[in-house]
Design an enzyme around this catalytic site. Structure first.
Site, PDB file in Angstrom:
ATOM      1  N   HIS A  99       0.842  -1.208   0.000  1.00 64.98           N
ATOM      2  CA  HIS A  99       0.000   0.000   0.000  1.00 64.98           C
ATOM      3  C   HIS A  99       0.866   1.244   0.000  1.00 64.98           C
ATOM      4  CE1 HIS A  99       0.597  -1.516   4.114  1.00 64.98           C
ATOM      5  NE2 HIS A  99       0.688  -0.245   4.475  1.00 64.98           N
ATOM      6  N   HIS A 101       1.040   5.075   1.053  1.00 66.21           N
ATOM      7  CA  HIS A 101       0.422   6.087   1.918  1.00 66.21           C
ATOM      8  C   HIS A 101       0.474   7.447   1.213  1.00 66.21           C
ATOM      9  CE1 HIS A 101       0.486   3.852   5.869  1.00 66.21           C
ATOM     10  NE2 HIS A 101       1.423   3.159   5.234  1.00 66.21           N
TER      11      HIS A 101
HETATM   12  P1  5GP Z   1       1.872   0.042   7.264  1.00 65.24           P
HETATM   13  O1  5GP Z   1       2.458   0.276   8.638  1.00 65.24           O
HETATM   14  O2  5GP Z   1       1.689  -1.415   6.963  1.00 65.24           O
HETATM   15  O3  5GP Z   1       2.606   0.805   6.181  1.00 65.24           O
HETATM   16  O4  5GP Z   1       0.460   0.737   7.311  1.00 65.24           O
HETATM   17  C1  5GP Z   1      -0.738   0.054   7.539  1.00 65.24           C
HETATM   18  C2  5GP Z   1      -1.802   1.130   7.653  1.00 65.24           C
HETATM   19  O5  5GP Z   1      -3.066   0.525   7.501  1.00 65.24           O
HETATM   20  C3  5GP Z   1      -1.796   1.854   9.002  1.00 65.24           C
HETATM   21  O6  5GP Z   1      -1.583   3.253   8.780  1.00 65.24           O
HETATM   22  C4  5GP Z   1      -3.178   1.558   9.579  1.00 65.24           C
HETATM   23  O7  5GP Z   1      -3.747   2.663  10.254  1.00 65.24           O
HETATM   24  C5  5GP Z   1      -3.981   1.153   8.360  1.00 65.24           C
HETATM   25  N1  5GP Z   1      -5.016   0.171   8.609  1.00 65.24           N
HETATM   26  C6  5GP Z   1      -4.839  -1.009   9.259  1.00 65.24           C
HETATM   27  N2  5GP Z   1      -6.005  -1.703   9.300  1.00 65.24           N
HETATM   28  C7  5GP Z   1      -6.920  -0.924   8.646  1.00 65.24           C
HETATM   29  C8  5GP Z   1      -8.310  -1.089   8.368  1.00 65.24           C
HETATM   30  O8  5GP Z   1      -8.944  -2.087   8.701  1.00 65.24           O
HETATM   31  N3  5GP Z   1      -8.928  -0.097   7.689  1.00 65.24           N
HETATM   32  C9  5GP Z   1      -8.266   1.028   7.288  1.00 65.24           C
HETATM   33  N4  5GP Z   1      -8.975   1.955   6.629  1.00 65.24           N
HETATM   34  N5  5GP Z   1      -6.949   1.215   7.537  1.00 65.24           N
HETATM   35  C10 5GP Z   1      -6.292   0.262   8.209  1.00 65.24           C
END
Ligand code: 5GP
Ligand code: ZN
Length: 143
Positions: A99, A101
């Site tokens: 993903h 951001h």
């Molecule tokens: P990472 O740390 O993997 O780059 O970011 C994962 C992101 O996914 C985090 O910013 C977290 O807030 C978001 N996230 C995790 N679970 C969910 C969810 O169920 N729904 C949404 N909308 N965001 C999520």
């Protein structure tokens, strides 16, 4: 991927606040934003790593991320945005569906990247570049 939370969001099996969708990518509000309006852009197809995402989809993710960043400036009065992608647990990836951001930013938003700047020893730069070039695989088949 049956147990992937982001695959479930794409399939509509768990709710998310969508801001954009096309045949390749899906974009929705991050549930725990750095700033309000923080968006995640994901490939519809499950990929754990950004390295295996096909070029057309990866390009679309970047394009959509940048356009959403512009929309955040215009709609919510932000001054700037960061595009951020964590590839691998050591890099901070928590959800194992790649993903991008889109983090809206303002000069006084109180958020700072914890960035550091090391220094190379003499000749180290060239050695490191040589190693990278020797293992660079532009077919995208390796992770
Ligand atoms: P990472 O740390 O993997 O780059 O970011 C994962 C992101 O996914 C985090 O910013 C977290 O807030 C978001 N996230 C995790 N679970 C969910 C969810 O169920 N729904 C949404 N909308 N965001 C999520
Ligand atoms: Zn997935």
């Amino acid at each position: 991927m049956a147990e992937c939370i982001f695959c479930k969001i794409v399939a509509g099996e768990i709710p998310a606040v969508k801001v954009y969708e096309d045949e390749l990518v899906f974009a929705f509000l991050d549930i725990g934003p750095i700033n309000p309006g923080h968006v995640l852009v994901i490939p519809k197809e499950h990929h754990e790593s950004s390295a295996t995402i096909p070029e057309a989809t990866a390009g679309r993710m970047f394009r959509v991320g940048a356009r959403i960043g512009t929309a955040l400036r215009r709609a919510l009065d932000y001054e700037a945005f960061n595009l951020h992608l964590a590839d691998g647990t050591a890099a901070g990836q928590v959800v194992m569906h790649a993903h991008l951001h889109v983090v809206p930013r303002g000069v006084e938003d109180g958020f700072h990247w914890n960035w550091r700047q090391l220094r190379y020893a003499d000749g180290e730069c060239a050695e490191i570049a040589k190693k990278i070039i020797a293992r660079l695989d532009m077919t995208g088949k390796s992770r």
